[in-house]
Design a protein around this motif. Structure first.
Motif, mmCIF file in Angstrom:
data_model
loop_
_atom_site.group_PDB
_atom_site.id
_atom_site.type_symbol
_atom_site.label_atom_id
_atom_site.label_comp_id
_atom_site.label_asym_id
_atom_site.label_seq_id
_atom_site.Cartn_x
_atom_site.Cartn_y
_atom_site.Cartn_z
ATOM 1 N N LEU A 147 0.823 -1.212 0.000
ATOM 2 C CA LEU A 147 0.000 0.000 0.000
ATOM 3 C C LEU A 147 0.855 1.260 0.000
ATOM 4 N N ASP A 148 2.007 1.221 0.677
ATOM 5 C CA ASP A 148 2.870 2.402 0.761
ATOM 6 C C ASP A 148 3.431 2.818 -0.590
ATOM 7 N N ASN A 149 3.466 1.896 -1.538
ATOM 8 C CA ASN A 149 4.048 2.193 -2.849
ATOM 9 C C ASN A 149 2.993 2.386 -3.931
ATOM 10 N N MET A 150 1.779 2.703 -3.504
ATOM 11 C CA MET A 150 0.689 3.010 -4.418
ATOM 12 C C MET A 150 0.033 4.324 -3.993
ATOM 13 N N ILE A 151 -0.621 4.962 -4.943
ATOM 14 C CA ILE A 151 -1.410 6.160 -4.656
ATOM 15 C C ILE A 151 -2.857 5.859 -5.019
ATOM 16 N N LEU A 152 -3.751 6.031 -4.066
ATOM 17 C CA LEU A 152 -5.173 5.853 -4.335
ATOM 18 C C LEU A 152 -5.670 7.095 -5.056
ATOM 19 N N ILE A 153 -6.168 6.914 -6.284
ATOM 20 C CA ILE A 153 -6.651 8.055 -7.062
ATOM 21 C C ILE A 153 -8.092 7.771 -7.494
ATOM 22 N N GLY A 154 -8.650 8.659 -8.318
ATOM 23 C CA GLY A 154 -10.018 8.457 -8.777
ATOM 24 C C GLY A 154 -11.028 8.873 -7.728
ATOM 25 N N SER A 155 -12.260 8.524 -7.961
ATOM 26 C CA SER A 155 -13.370 9.033 -7.152
ATOM 27 C C SER A 155 -13.343 8.565 -5.702
ATOM 28 N N TRP A 156 -12.707 7.431 -5.414
ATOM 29 C CA TRP A 156 -12.633 7.008 -4.021
ATOM 30 C C TRP A 156 -11.817 7.978 -3.166
ATOM 31 N N SER A 157 -10.978 8.784 -3.803
ATOM 32 C CA SER A 157 -10.233 9.798 -3.062
ATOM 33 C C SER A 157 -11.181 10.734 -2.324
ATOM 34 N N ILE A 158 -12.317 11.021 -2.959
ATOM 35 C CA ILE A 158 -13.279 11.951 -2.378
ATOM 36 C C ILE A 158 -13.671 11.524 -0.969
ATOM 37 N N TYR A 159 -13.851 10.231 -0.766
ATOM 38 C CA TYR A 159 -14.244 9.740 0.552
ATOM 39 C C TYR A 159 -13.154 10.027 1.583
ATOM 40 N N PHE A 160 -11.906 9.746 1.238
ATOM 41 C CA PHE A 160 -10.822 9.866 2.210
ATOM 42 C C PHE A 160 -10.376 11.302 2.434
ATOM 43 N N TYR A 161 -10.745 12.211 1.523
ATOM 44 C CA TYR A 161 -10.428 13.630 1.736
ATOM 45 C C TYR A 161 -11.186 14.216 2.925
ATOM 46 N N LYS A 162 -12.179 13.510 3.424
ATOM 47 C CA LYS A 162 -12.942 14.050 4.561
ATOM 48 C C LYS A 162 -12.042 14.312 5.752
ATOM 49 N N LYS A 163 -11.000 13.498 5.907
ATOM 50 C CA LYS A 163 -10.045 13.716 7.001
ATOM 51 C C LYS A 163 -9.247 14.990 6.771
ATOM 52 N N TYR A 164 -8.964 15.295 5.516
ATOM 53 C CA TYR A 164 -8.194 16.486 5.175
ATOM 54 C C TYR A 164 -9.017 17.745 5.398
ATOM 55 N N PHE A 165 -10.262 17.719 4.951
ATOM 56 C CA PHE A 165 -11.102 18.908 5.051
ATOM 57 C C PHE A 165 -11.702 19.094 6.441
ATOM 58 N N ASN A 166 -12.047 17.994 7.090
ATOM 59 C CA ASN A 166 -12.623 18.063 8.437
ATOM 60 C C ASN A 166 -13.769 19.075 8.473
ATOM 61 N N SER A 167 -14.689 18.934 7.512
ATOM 62 C CA SER A 167 -15.784 19.887 7.361
ATOM 63 C C SER A 167 -17.118 19.146 7.365
ATOM 64 N N LYS A 168 -18.048 19.643 8.130
ATOM 65 C CA LYS A 168 -19.370 19.024 8.190
ATOM 66 C C LYS A 168 -20.127 19.165 6.876
ATOM 67 N N SER A 169 -19.791 20.176 6.102
ATOM 68 C CA SER A 169 -20.520 20.420 4.848
ATOM 69 C C SER A 169 -19.973 19.593 3.683
ATOM 70 N N TYR A 170 -18.833 18.977 3.876
ATOM 71 C CA TYR A 170 -18.208 18.230 2.779
ATOM 72 C C TYR A 170 -18.908 16.894 2.581
ATOM 73 N N SER A 171 -19.334 16.635 1.355
ATOM 74 C CA SER A 171 -20.024 15.385 1.030
ATOM 75 C C SER A 171 -19.035 14.344 0.540
ATOM 76 N N THR A 172 -19.079 13.147 1.141
ATOM 77 C CA THR A 172 -18.185 12.063 0.753
ATOM 78 C C THR A 172 -18.868 11.070 -0.187
ATOM 79 N N PHE A 173 -20.052 11.394 -0.635
ATOM 80 C CA PHE A 173 -20.802 10.464 -1.488
ATOM 81 C C PHE A 173 -20.082 10.250 -2.810
ATOM 82 N N ILE A 174 -19.953 8.990 -3.215
ATOM 83 C CA ILE A 174 -19.353 8.657 -4.500
ATOM 84 C C ILE A 174 -20.276 7.718 -5.263
ATOM 85 N N ARG A 175 -20.145 7.744 -6.603
ATOM 86 C CA ARG A 175 -21.077 6.989 -7.443
ATOM 87 C C ARG A 175 -20.370 5.960 -8.311
ATOM 88 N N THR A 176 -19.176 5.590 -7.970
ATOM 89 C CA THR A 176 -18.467 4.613 -8.779
ATOM 90 C C THR A 176 -18.036 3.436 -7.921
#
Length: 230
Positions: A22-51
């Protein structure tokens, strides 16, 4: 998206981590949206993904310490090894999730898959992926450290590539996700970071990005990239 799909994603990440890849890979694409919630730490941020596609970008040269068969790591979960079309791009498919492996396209590019012998996989080379490799963050998630493209790189990348999508629904999905992330970055006050990443982009890529934004009438984003103020 159903809970079982999220649970399956987390199981894959845990297994890849345990296997030391895992350390030698980068998770990209729409699943990133879910994990960005930790970065933004915002109640208004939607983590919903459709893929259901989860994309792993492998920087080159690949730096995996041990050789293994990545398919064997998940086979017992009900995945199948699938080679798509005459080009033989490999996917690992489950009714609830599809795993894909990508590498940056080199030079003039090739329509052939890129073999990663350490994992016994064929990865798909795509343009513009080096841009994501150059701008990454690491997000703690439970007991994992997940490497992602920086949210600004993610959004700008989507603004570059969405027109390359054949299907309109995938274009719309790319734009929606990029706008969601971009607007959250603005709320977080990361104007300088956005402009820094944009300014370090290849000039032709900048031109493509701006043309694409204008085509969907996102002139405010153009102002962010070129203006001194928001």
């Amino acid at each position: 998206m159903e809970k079982k799909t999220y649970d399956l994603c987390f199981t894959i990440l845990k297994r890849f981590n345990k296997a030391g890849i895992l350390d030698n890979m980068i998770l990209i694409g729409s699943w990133s949206i879910y994990f960005y919630k930790k970065y933004f730490n915002s109640k208004s941020y939607s983590t919903f993904i459709r893929t259901r596609d989860i994309d792993f970008l492998i920087p080159l040269p690949a730096k995996f310490k041990e050789n293994l068969d990545v398919f064997k790591l998940v086979e017992d979960l009900g995945f199948l090894e699938v080679f798509q079309g005459p080009k033989g791009y490999m996917k690992i498919e489950h009714p609830d999730l599809t795993i894909e492996f990508l590498v940056p396209e080199k030079g003039r590019g090739s329509d052939k898959p890129y073999t990663v012998p350490q994992l016994k996989i064929n990865a798909q080379p795509l343009r513009y992926l080096n841009f994501l490799i150059e701008h990454t963050i690491v997000i703690p998630f439970n007991d994992l450290q997940i490497r992602l493209a920086h949210p600004a790189a993610y959004a700008l990348h989507k603004f570059i590539i969405f027109k390359r999508r054949i299907k309109k629904d995938k274009q719309d999905r790319d734009v929606e996700g990029a706008l969601r992330v971009f607007r959250e970055l603005i709320k977080k006050g990361e104007h300088n970071t956005i402009k820094h990443i944009f300014n370090n982009m290849h000039k032709r890529w900048q031109q493509t990005l701006i043309q694409n934004l204008k085509s969907i009438k996102e002139f405010e984003i153009v102002d962010v990239l070129f203006g001194d103020k928001i």
